[in-house]
Design a protein around this motif. Sequence first.
Motif, mmCIF file in Angstrom:
data_model
loop_
_atom_site.group_PDB
_atom_site.id
_atom_site.type_symbol
_atom_site.label_atom_id
_atom_site.label_comp_id
_atom_site.label_asym_id
_atom_site.label_seq_id
_atom_site.Cartn_x
_atom_site.Cartn_y
_atom_site.Cartn_z
ATOM 1 N N TRP A 146 0.831 -1.216 0.000
ATOM 2 C CA TRP A 146 0.000 0.000 0.000
ATOM 3 C C TRP A 146 0.856 1.251 0.000
ATOM 4 C CZ3 TRP A 146 -4.703 1.260 -1.127
ATOM 5 C CH2 TRP A 146 -5.202 2.485 -0.731
ATOM 6 N N LYS A 147 1.923 1.249 0.799
ATOM 7 C CA LYS A 147 2.829 2.404 0.813
ATOM 8 C C LYS A 147 3.473 2.632 -0.559
ATOM 9 C CE LYS A 147 3.999 2.267 5.730
ATOM 10 N NZ LYS A 147 5.071 2.092 6.742
ATOM 11 N N LYS A 148 3.814 1.498 -1.223
ATOM 12 C CA LYS A 148 4.427 1.609 -2.561
ATOM 13 C C LYS A 148 3.444 2.221 -3.551
ATOM 14 C CE LYS A 148 8.029 0.720 -5.136
ATOM 15 N NZ LYS A 148 9.349 1.327 -4.862
ATOM 16 N N LEU A 149 2.188 1.782 -3.471
ATOM 17 C CA LEU A 149 1.178 2.327 -4.372
ATOM 18 C C LEU A 149 0.933 3.800 -4.070
ATOM 19 C CD1 LEU A 149 -1.419 -0.620 -4.438
ATOM 20 C CD2 LEU A 149 0.143 0.074 -6.253
ATOM 21 N N GLU A 150 0.962 4.172 -2.793
ATOM 22 C CA GLU A 150 0.778 5.577 -2.427
ATOM 23 C C GLU A 150 1.904 6.438 -2.982
ATOM 24 O OE1 GLU A 150 0.449 5.752 1.819
ATOM 25 O OE2 GLU A 150 -1.744 5.601 1.779
ATOM 26 N N SER A 151 3.136 5.905 -2.915
ATOM 27 C CA SER A 151 4.271 6.673 -3.449
ATOM 28 C C SER A 151 4.158 6.829 -4.968
ATOM 29 C CB SER A 151 5.584 5.983 -3.085
ATOM 30 O OG SER A 151 5.680 4.705 -3.704
ATOM 31 N N TRP A 152 3.689 5.765 -5.617
ATOM 32 C CA TRP A 152 3.491 5.865 -7.074
ATOM 33 C C TRP A 152 2.387 6.866 -7.409
ATOM 34 C CZ3 TRP A 152 3.562 -0.034 -8.677
ATOM 35 C CH2 TRP A 152 4.883 -0.497 -8.618
ATOM 36 N N GLY A 153 1.364 6.849 -6.608
ATOM 37 C CA GLY A 153 0.268 7.799 -6.838
ATOM 38 C C GLY A 153 0.733 9.221 -6.658
ATOM 39 N N ASP A 154 1.491 9.459 -5.574
ATOM 40 C CA ASP A 154 2.013 10.807 -5.346
ATOM 41 C C ASP A 154 2.920 11.237 -6.504
ATOM 42 O OD1 ASP A 154 0.683 10.804 -2.950
ATOM 43 O OD2 ASP A 154 2.449 10.187 -1.768
ATOM 44 N N TYR A 155 3.726 10.299 -6.996
ATOM 45 C CA TYR A 155 4.639 10.625 -8.116
ATOM 46 C C TYR A 155 3.848 10.913 -9.392
ATOM 47 C CZ TYR A 155 8.478 10.233 -11.444
ATOM 48 O OH TYR A 155 9.392 10.479 -12.432
ATOM 49 N N ALA A 156 2.751 10.138 -9.574
ATOM 50 C CA ALA A 156 1.927 10.355 -10.771
ATOM 51 C C ALA A 156 1.266 11.724 -10.719
ATOM 52 C CB ALA A 156 0.886 9.258 -10.893
ATOM 53 N N VAL A 157 0.797 12.115 -9.525
ATOM 54 C CA VAL A 157 0.183 13.446 -9.389
ATOM 55 C C VAL A 157 1.192 14.528 -9.687
ATOM 56 C CG1 VAL A 157 -0.876 15.049 -7.757
ATOM 57 C CG2 VAL A 157 -1.580 12.655 -7.764
ATOM 58 N N LEU A 158 2.396 14.353 -9.170
ATOM 59 C CA LEU A 158 3.447 15.337 -9.425
ATOM 60 C C LEU A 158 3.822 15.406 -10.910
ATOM 61 C CD1 LEU A 158 5.804 14.656 -6.352
ATOM 62 C CD2 LEU A 158 4.278 16.609 -6.695
ATOM 63 N N MET A 159 3.704 14.250 -11.608
ATOM 64 C CA MET A 159 4.110 14.185 -13.011
ATOM 65 C C MET A 159 2.991 14.535 -13.977
ATOM 66 S SD MET A 159 7.288 13.527 -13.318
ATOM 67 C CE MET A 159 7.337 13.072 -15.045
ATOM 68 N N LEU A 160 1.776 14.809 -13.450
ATOM 69 C CA LEU A 160 0.669 15.114 -14.360
ATOM 70 C C LEU A 160 0.978 16.286 -15.297
ATOM 71 C CD1 LEU A 160 -2.608 14.568 -12.259
ATOM 72 C CD2 LEU A 160 -1.853 13.352 -14.305
ATOM 73 N N PRO A 161 1.512 17.406 -14.798
ATOM 74 C CA PRO A 161 1.846 18.500 -15.740
ATOM 75 C C PRO A 161 2.843 18.048 -16.811
ATOM 76 C CG PRO A 161 1.895 19.284 -13.480
ATOM 77 C CD PRO A 161 1.800 17.789 -13.409
ATOM 78 N N ASN A 162 3.857 17.274 -16.385
ATOM 79 C CA ASN A 162 4.853 16.773 -17.350
ATOM 80 C C ASN A 162 4.201 15.830 -18.376
ATOM 81 O OD1 ASN A 162 6.228 17.818 -15.085
ATOM 82 N ND2 ASN A 162 8.078 16.742 -15.690
ATOM 83 N N LEU A 163 3.219 15.013 -17.891
ATOM 84 C CA LEU A 163 2.559 14.063 -18.792
ATOM 85 C C LEU A 163 1.750 14.798 -19.858
ATOM 86 C CD1 LEU A 163 1.927 11.103 -19.424
ATOM 87 C CD2 LEU A 163 -0.001 11.264 -17.818
ATOM 88 N N PHE A 164 0.996 15.831 -19.417
ATOM 89 C CA PHE A 164 0.232 16.605 -20.389
ATOM 90 C C PHE A 164 1.163 17.312 -21.377
ATOM 91 C CE2 PHE A 164 -3.167 16.602 -17.011
ATOM 92 C CZ PHE A 164 -4.086 15.894 -17.764
ATOM 93 N N LEU A 165 2.265 17.831 -20.862
ATOM 94 C CA LEU A 165 3.239 18.498 -21.743
ATOM 95 C C LEU A 165 3.852 17.506 -22.735
ATOM 96 C CD1 LEU A 165 4.872 20.993 -22.512
ATOM 97 C CD2 LEU A 165 6.522 20.386 -20.705
ATOM 98 N N ALA A 166 4.140 16.280 -22.246
ATOM 99 C CA ALA A 166 4.723 15.263 -23.127
ATOM 100 C C ALA A 166 3.755 14.890 -24.250
ATOM 101 C CB ALA A 166 5.095 14.029 -22.309
ATOM 102 N N ILE A 167 2.443 14.723 -23.887
ATOM 103 C CA ILE A 167 1.450 14.391 -24.914
ATOM 104 C C ILE A 167 1.342 15.517 -25.938
ATOM 105 C CG2 ILE A 167 -0.998 13.952 -25.319
ATOM 106 C CD1 ILE A 167 -1.087 12.576 -22.573
ATOM 107 N N LEU A 168 1.348 16.770 -25.433
ATOM 108 C CA LEU A 168 1.267 17.920 -26.337
ATOM 109 C C LEU A 168 2.472 17.964 -27.272
ATOM 110 C CD1 LEU A 168 -0.154 20.536 -27.158
ATOM 111 C CD2 LEU A 168 1.151 21.719 -25.349
ATOM 112 N N LEU A 169 3.663 17.727 -26.719
ATOM 113 C CA LEU A 169 4.873 17.710 -27.547
ATOM 114 C C LEU A 169 4.839 16.596 -28.586
ATOM 115 C CD1 LEU A 169 7.674 18.392 -24.875
ATOM 116 C CD2 LEU A 169 6.918 19.920 -26.702
ATOM 117 N N LEU A 170 4.291 15.437 -28.209
ATOM 118 C CA LEU A 170 4.211 14.307 -29.141
ATOM 119 C C LEU A 170 3.283 14.632 -30.318
ATOM 120 C CD1 LEU A 170 5.456 11.484 -29.276
ATOM 121 C CD2 LEU A 170 3.380 10.593 -28.221
#
Length: 314
Positions: free
Chosen positions: A12-36
């Motif tokens: 559960w802690k591992k999944l929470e850390s992944w979730g927190d990282y995914a939230v932090l990376m959301l702006p980067n993910l949207f930017l990556a899709i836009l760049l693609l």
Amino acid sequence: MENFNVELELLWKKLESWGDYAVLMLPNLFLAILLLVITFKLAGLLRGWLGKFINRFSHSPALNNLILTILYIGMLLVGFFIVLHVLNLDGVVVSMLAGVGIVGLALGFAFQDIAANFVAGVFIAFRRPFRVGDLIETNDYRGVIKQITLRTINIRQLTGEVVHLPNKTVFENPLTNYSVNGTRRVDLQVGVSYAEDLEQVQQVVSEALKDVRNRVKEKEIEVMYDEFGDSSINFKARYWITYKNEIDYVSAKSDGIIRIKKAFDANDILIPFPIRTLDFGIKGGEKLTEQLETITASMKKGRALGGNGQTGSD
């Protein structure tokens, strides 16, 4: 049970850390899709613009398509690597580059013949020593080019068969292009009797060939003696013709032969048959007539003796 709870808590802690990282990376993910998306759009636009530019300098569709495909893939790869960098996946980029290098090296060894034909095709496309429709002769094959690809040269032989020649073979061996100049010389080998006036023969032949089919009027007809044959004095009649295909050459050569024959008949010029002299003097240079006389005398003597013997017995 206690161990299971511990493992579940760790998961559960591992999944929470992944979730927190995914939230932090959301702006980067949207930017990556836009760049693609921008990369694909920009690569398509640049490919169309470069296609119009390249067509002005190269008339080889295969080569143009190859260049545009390489540039298009190159632009996509640049955009893809930028997207990975935005997503903080630089390690993946390094691993991919290393893997591509190893795979490329392995493929290079496995398909070296194909690669050699491909490279030779690129050089041929740039140098353009021939075009579709040209009559060429190379590697003991003679025919008209039907298609030029980045791997083979496809020619149709004069007898109808289609031959696919690898570009490497064509590039490395001598090649004759009969169509490149638009003209070709016809050489006719002719013989006349030793009794003929050779200067008159030259004039008659030159006059006969003046109006031969497809002849280039600007170039002179050449009639040159070149050897004393067994039963004739031989010469070559040479003239130039306009040349687009093999039928031009064959018909002009045939027309020249017909005209020379008619001119010789009209002027009583003899084309002699081959003459052979047989020498039967095998006994120390003794003549054939002497040998025949000896044989005839022996036969007569034999008959006479035979006749006397038969009379005595009667």
